[in-house]
Design a protein around this motif. Structure first.
Motif, PDB file in Angstrom:
ATOM      1  N   HIS A 131       0.835  -1.212   0.000  1.00  0.00           N
ATOM      2  CA  HIS A 131       0.000   0.000   0.000  1.00  0.00           C
ATOM      3  C   HIS A 131       0.873   1.268   0.000  1.00  0.00           C
ATOM      4  CE1 HIS A 131      -3.694   2.322   0.972  1.00  0.00           C
ATOM      5  NE2 HIS A 131      -2.827   3.123   1.548  1.00  0.00           N
TER       6      HIS A 131
ATOM      7  N   HIS B  21       1.727   4.491  -2.894  1.00  0.00           N
ATOM      8  CA  HIS B  21       1.813   5.958  -2.746  1.00  0.00           C
ATOM      9  C   HIS B  21       3.192   6.446  -3.195  1.00  0.00           C
ATOM     10  CE1 HIS B  21      -1.975   6.729  -0.816  1.00  0.00           C
ATOM     11  NE2 HIS B  21      -1.738   5.957   0.225  1.00  0.00           N
TER      12      HIS B  21
ATOM     13  N   GLU C 279      -5.607   7.325  -3.117  1.00  0.00           N
ATOM     14  CA  GLU C 279      -5.814   5.994  -2.540  1.00  0.00           C
ATOM     15  C   GLU C 279      -5.951   4.918  -3.629  1.00  0.00           C
ATOM     16  OE1 GLU C 279      -5.137   5.086   0.428  1.00  0.00           O
ATOM     17  OE2 GLU C 279      -4.758   7.158   1.011  1.00  0.00           O
TER      18      GLU C 279
ATOM     19  N   ALA D 110      -2.500   3.585  -4.193  1.00  0.00           N
ATOM     20  CA  ALA D 110      -2.026   2.690  -3.133  1.00  0.00           C
ATOM     21  C   ALA D 110      -2.792   1.368  -3.113  1.00  0.00           C
ATOM     22  CB  ALA D 110      -2.138   3.395  -1.787  1.00  0.00           C
TER      23      ALA D 110
HETATM   24 ZN    ZN Z   1      -3.160   5.233   1.665  1.00  0.00          ZN
END
Ligand code: ZN
Length: 559
Positions: free
Chosen positions: A356, A360, A385, A388
């Motif tokens: 995750h 990013h 998001e 990620a």
């Molecule tokens: Zn995140």
């Protein structure tokens, strides 16, 4: 560039920042051609690097070692001095926005830069300084109360996260006892927690009024630069109820059967497999080495990215005493260097965390090499998001590196767990809408509201006879409600998009990866819906998208 621990830190001099602003204004004034004006705007953009690079270094170093007084005091000094620079920045941005060269600037960089900067000025200003100060004090009070969390079990003291870990114990009796102790803490502190929340609601409504909004929800949407309305979000929740609730009900039922239980309780749901969740094969260094192999295999770009991260020591995921909890990704602008911070706990969650946060970081790495303006290195959370969450899925073919024979168990569990999160994201969102639209509700009424909403999206939820949680007190475990008002639905929307990428990657991995890379490189250079198009994603706010996504996830899980 040097390795992270050797990067020089010097206290930023406000004079340097002010000189950049002055110079860019001068360049704008003298500008005779579109190119001159664009150069002036790029000069202004240097301020981001000047203001934020040292802040990032100080923040990371102070979180790596919370006993380090030097960086903690640097950060305090910085926040004291930055107001003056911010004020000048506001004047300079206004000068650009009003200038006759605005069109030339927008032509090269896109209109999004002014949308971004004007929003920063509008919402970041001093308009509701008093209310913001009270809000921050209340949030600190809440954090302190939660940090004081101590429960005694069999003569041992447990903090919040230790107990939560025990609620996921593979031993059912152990997790049952831990769960009731966990609920007990919330029941015992209900009066104080409710009191803090009551005051927070009041001050937040007041704050919204200062900005000219009757309803807090409208302020929240505007200040988060959302391009969709509360009505569209409500429709999205309806779609979740229609398409995802029945799918997860099936997963929960399978889980109940697997566990051989008459009823699946709240604390059973966290343990996906009765014999325990998939185990990591190696230690910390093995996980990092596996991640390197995985990213090398996934694409040349991720291979190069991860080599950069390890070569310059830009990853610290080892849990140590004195290190701040949690995980995040930061960015040192001056070096275009992302940093991944986290705390491994030796469970399969570590793989979820590293993929995750690497999502990013990879996005920041790509966008900072492609975009000219620092404010385009990232977008709003609805897009960030996706970067990620999709990266949790793309490397699935390499999960054997971490889990060996248990890899498939991990994949199935994570896909299902992400679906379960969507259910609570919409619960939390709907709850906040009700609460902020009726801020004078009593604590009991709020619990009633939560109970009704939870029953709508997670109707099988069973708190094992715990009276406080069963009567709606369990909303308090969702700390986002107190800490970050209305910041939640972004996750559910992003998740629908991440599933889209994953489903497509199973049909045509190259095409799906190319779309994903395009979205990452575009950063925040465009608006939400434009970026979705850029990444070749269907709009998650449409019922059809949720329906199709649920069907695909169902097929992937072979249900
Ligand atoms: Zn995140």
């Amino acid at each position: 560039m040097q390795k992270f621990q050797d990067l020089p830190y010097k206290r930023p001099d406000p004079k340097v920042a002010l000189a950049i602003l002055k110079e860019s204004k001068k360049m704008l004034k003298k500008a005779k051609s579109p190119e001159d004006a664009q150069a002036a705007y790029l000069k202004l953009n240097e301020i981001a690097s000047e203001l934020l690079s040292m802040k990032a270094i100080a923040t990371i170093r102070s979180m790596l070692d919370m006993n380090d007084e030097f960086y903690a005091s640097e950060l305090r000094y910085r926040s004291l001095k930055s107001i003056h620079v911010q004020l000048h920045l506001a004047f300079t941005v206004k000068a650009f926005a009003k200038s006759k060269h605005r069109g030339a600037i927008e032509e090269r960089f896109g209109p999004q830069t002014f949308i971004y900067r004007e929003a920063m000025l509008k919402w970041g200003g001093l308009k509701a300084a008093k209310e913001t100060k009270i809000e921050n004090e209340l949030v600190t009070k809440y954090r302190k109360l939660m940090a004081s969390f101590k429960v005694e079990l069999n003569g041992e003291q447990y903090g919040f996260y230790d107990l939560l870990k025990r609620v996921q114990s593979i031993n059912r009796e152990e997790r049952q006892v831990a769960f009731h102790a966990f609920a007990g803490f919330h029941a015992d502190n209900a009066k104080e927690l409710d009191g803090i929340y009551d005051q927070l609601l009041k001050v937040r409504v007041k704050k919204a009024k200062k900005f000219g909004f009757d309803k807090y929800i409208d302020y929240a949407y505007a200040s988060k630069r959302r391009e969709y309305t509360p009505k569209e979000t409500a429709n999205f929740r309806e779609s979740v109820k229609k398409h995802i609730v029945p799918l997860y009900a099936q997963i929960a039922e399978t889980q109940r059967q697997r566990h051989g239980l008459e009823t699946l309780t709240f604390f059973d749901e966290t343990v996906f497999y009765p014999d325990g969740n998939p185990q990591l094969l190696g230690e910390y260094d093995d996980v990092i080495a596996a991640t390197g192999k995985m990213f090398e295999g996934l694409s040349p770009e991720t291979g190069e990215f991860f080599k950069f991260m390890t070569d310059y020591n830009l990853i610290d995921l080892e849990a140590r005493p004195g290190k701040q909890l949690g995980g995040f990704c930061n960015m040192i602008l001056e070096y275009k260097a992302p940093y991944i911070f986290g705390n491994f706990n030796g469970t399969s969650d570590d793989v979820f965390m590293i993929t995750h946060e690497a999502g990013h970081a990879f996005q920041a790495y790509l966008a900072s090499r492609k975009q000219e303006l620092a404010e385009y290195y990232a977008s709003t959370s609805e897009i960030n998001e996706i970067h990620a969450m999709a990266m949790e899925f793309f490397p699935y073919p390499w999960m054997e590196l971490y889990f060996g024979e248990d890899a498939e168990k991990y994949r199935v569990m994570r896909i299902a767990k992400r679906l379960y999160s969507i259910l609570y994201h919409v619960c939390v969102d709907e709850f906040q809408e009700e609460v902020y639209n009726n801020p004078t509700m009593t604590a009991d009424q709020r619990r009633q509201v939560w109970k009704t909403i939870e029953n709508k999206y997670v109707p099988w939820c069973n708190y094992d006879g715990n009276e406080y949680f069963a009567s709606g007190g369990s909303w308090m475990i969702h700390q986002h409600i107190v800490l970050y008002p209305f910041y939640i639905i972004e996750y559910a929307l992003s998740q629908i998009c991440a599933y889209q990428y994953y489903a497509r990657s199973l049909e045509n991995s190259e095409a799906a990866w190319a779309d994903y890379m395009k979205l990452c490189a575009a950063g925040g250079s465009k608006g939400y819906f434009e970026l979705l198009k850029e990444g070749n994603l269907e709009n998650p706010l449409e019922d059809k998208t949720v329906e199709e996504t649920a069907a695909k996830v169902k097929a992937i899980l072979k249900m």
